[in-house]
Motif scaffolding. Sequence first.
Motif, mmCIF file in Angstrom:
data_model
loop_
_atom_site.group_PDB
_atom_site.id
_atom_site.type_symbol
_atom_site.label_atom_id
_atom_site.label_comp_id
_atom_site.label_asym_id
_atom_site.label_seq_id
_atom_site.Cartn_x
_atom_site.Cartn_y
_atom_site.Cartn_z
ATOM 1 N N TYR A 138 30.524 -5.367 9.998
ATOM 2 C CA TYR A 138 31.385 -6.020 11.549
ATOM 3 C C TYR A 138 32.645 -5.226 11.550
ATOM 4 O O TYR A 138 33.130 -5.016 12.490
ATOM 5 C CB TYR A 138 31.067 -7.399 10.894
ATOM 6 C CG TYR A 138 29.918 -8.115 11.256
ATOM 7 C CD1 TYR A 138 28.859 -7.468 12.603
ATOM 8 C CD2 TYR A 138 29.101 -8.651 10.184
ATOM 9 C CE1 TYR A 138 27.146 -7.629 12.435
ATOM 10 C CE2 TYR A 138 27.455 -9.086 9.888
ATOM 11 C CZ TYR A 138 26.965 -8.557 11.312
ATOM 12 O OH TYR A 138 25.924 -8.863 11.389
ATOM 13 N N SER A 196 16.880 -12.705 9.287
ATOM 14 C CA SER A 196 17.919 -13.749 9.968
ATOM 15 C C SER A 196 17.756 -12.827 11.036
ATOM 16 O O SER A 196 17.689 -13.762 12.130
ATOM 17 C CB SER A 196 18.759 -13.635 9.279
ATOM 18 O OG SER A 196 19.713 -11.975 9.098
ATOM 19 N N TYR A 197 17.749 -11.584 11.355
ATOM 20 C CA TYR A 197 17.495 -10.501 11.771
ATOM 21 C C TYR A 197 16.159 -11.269 13.363
ATOM 22 O O TYR A 197 16.135 -11.420 14.263
ATOM 23 C CB TYR A 197 17.545 -9.403 12.444
ATOM 24 C CG TYR A 197 17.201 -8.340 13.606
ATOM 25 C CD1 TYR A 197 18.622 -7.950 14.221
ATOM 26 C CD2 TYR A 197 16.172 -8.107 13.488
ATOM 27 C CE1 TYR A 197 17.985 -7.664 15.760
ATOM 28 C CE2 TYR A 197 15.944 -7.318 15.092
ATOM 29 C CZ TYR A 197 16.985 -7.014 15.888
ATOM 30 O OH TYR A 197 16.750 -5.946 17.188
ATOM 31 N N ASP A 198 15.011 -10.848 11.956
ATOM 32 C CA ASP A 198 14.018 -11.215 12.937
ATOM 33 C C ASP A 198 13.340 -12.774 13.431
ATOM 34 O O ASP A 198 12.567 -12.831 14.629
ATOM 35 C CB ASP A 198 12.825 -11.084 11.859
ATOM 36 C CG ASP A 198 11.049 -11.159 12.600
ATOM 37 O OD1 ASP A 198 10.931 -10.020 13.386
ATOM 38 O OD2 ASP A 198 10.095 -11.700 11.674
ATOM 39 N N GLY A 244 16.928 -12.996 16.371
ATOM 40 C CA GLY A 244 17.354 -12.328 17.027
ATOM 41 C C GLY A 244 18.556 -10.970 16.680
ATOM 42 O O GLY A 244 19.626 -11.563 15.846
ATOM 43 N N SER A 245 19.188 -10.669 17.939
ATOM 44 C CA SER A 245 20.549 -10.038 17.515
ATOM 45 C C SER A 245 21.581 -10.909 16.868
ATOM 46 O O SER A 245 22.838 -10.344 15.920
ATOM 47 C CB SER A 245 20.596 -9.090 18.955
ATOM 48 O OG SER A 245 20.962 -10.928 19.722
ATOM 49 N N GLY A 246 21.885 -12.762 17.376
ATOM 50 C CA GLY A 246 22.355 -13.166 16.706
ATOM 51 C C GLY A 246 22.630 -13.682 15.389
ATOM 52 O O GLY A 246 23.252 -13.922 15.042
ATOM 53 N N ARG A 251 22.498 -11.940 13.083
ATOM 54 C CA ARG A 251 23.294 -11.040 11.501
ATOM 55 C C ARG A 251 24.280 -12.049 11.972
ATOM 56 O O ARG A 251 25.241 -12.344 10.609
ATOM 57 C CB ARG A 251 23.258 -10.053 11.690
ATOM 58 C CG ARG A 251 21.716 -9.719 11.801
ATOM 59 C CD ARG A 251 21.998 -7.359 11.591
ATOM 60 N NE ARG A 251 20.422 -7.574 11.731
ATOM 61 C CZ ARG A 251 20.286 -5.940 11.684
ATOM 62 N NH1 ARG A 251 21.456 -5.445 11.751
ATOM 63 N NH2 ARG A 251 18.907 -5.114 10.621
ATOM 64 N N ILE A 252 24.728 -12.276 13.227
ATOM 65 C CA ILE A 252 26.214 -13.295 12.989
ATOM 66 C C ILE A 252 26.609 -14.057 12.470
ATOM 67 O O ILE A 252 27.178 -14.805 11.443
ATOM 68 C CB ILE A 252 26.441 -13.353 14.340
ATOM 69 C CG1 ILE A 252 26.843 -12.291 15.388
ATOM 70 C CG2 ILE A 252 27.952 -14.300 14.664
ATOM 71 C CD1 ILE A 252 27.169 -12.197 16.836
#
Length: 430
Positions: A110, A260-262, A265-267, A269-270
């Motif tokens: 990031y 974590s992404y699966d 979702g997109s959040g 990874r954060i």
Amino acid sequence: MRFSKGTLVTGFAIFSLFFGAGNLILPPYLGYTAGSNWFWVSIGFCVSAVLIPLLGIFAHARVQGSMLDLANKAHPIFSVIFCALVYLVAITLPGPRTASVTYEMAIEPYFEISSLTSSAIYFGLALLFALNRSRVLNALGKYLTPLLLLILTTIICIALFAQLPPATGSEMLSPVTSGLLEGYQTFDAIGAIVIGAVVVISLNLVNPDSHQVKKNLMIQAGSLAGLGLLLIYIGMIYVGSLYGSQTDLTSRTDLLAFLSYDTLGSGGRILLSILVGLACFTTAVGIVTGTADFVKGLFKNSQKAYVLTATVAAALGVLIGQTGVAYIIAVAVPALSFIYPLVIVLIVLNLFSDRFVSILIFRLVAIVTIVFSIPDFLVALNAENYEGRFTWIPFSDYGVGWILPVLLTFVFGKSIEHFYLKSNTPKTEN
């Protein structure tokens, strides 16, 4: 059982001090490679990553001293050498690894920032916590651990309720032993004797209660932390096993990022970045603080020695952390093969009273542990040259050739003591 506020805070703090880089990245990948054998690797992993560390906290609860007190019965000089070796391993392997994992998973994707700068900021904050050590348990137990548990539980629950196919088979020949040895990589047995000392000193700073009160508090808090670790590990291993047929990944960090992404979702990874940062940072604080406490004790409780050691430990973390996660894990294998058995044995011996485990037994078992850890160390150091040379030692093929000799030595020593005492006990006349 109802836990007091102090027990809950201390239990959460112990959990966060244990739960670092290895605890986060190892279980999912272990399940991923184990497939349908996930339950058996969980047993092995939880023995070395939950049971032994928990016993380490119990040993500290009984002794309530520094790490030196755990090895003093063997010999004071041996105790100093052993502790110095453990702390050296701690600040050169698991400590830097926390910074490397944080950078690779939470910073690099990031931000355009170098690993050196990231590690400098990271260990600068860890040093700040260490220099304010009277507030360490309170800060970790009240704020960081609940957030850490919330994110982990969310990932596990979402994956469990997702419609994923069951785990497939694997070619793992000895899942229990594989899990046991993988648990070494968490460094949690070493962490137990480091963290236990940190907890004892921290409690003494803010809690003037009696030895028995603090012993009970540590046992209850340690049990609470152990239960949390057990549930999180089993959940992460099982979730990892479900992804064996879904992905083709060879990196521990890549699998965790994908998981974590699966699930989130997109959040995801954060949130993963926050999770990684919290898990790694709390362990780094424990390592820096524990090492500084040890050196401070050697120099008559000198605060200057504490500050200097904490600063050096933080600096080493910055420098060694530049080598990367994979390299640190590879280097750690032979080091752990040598030091881990001795740590485990000293933890177990300190659980017993002085009447049951005499100085003679302590010394005999410690010597035999060191001697029979050397073959495992040599194989781990250079497997090609030493593979097959130590097959005469039972269980050496599994990397635990020290276990049977240690058990036999303990039984032999106790037998000698029993017959010696019996033969030297005066007979009473009727």
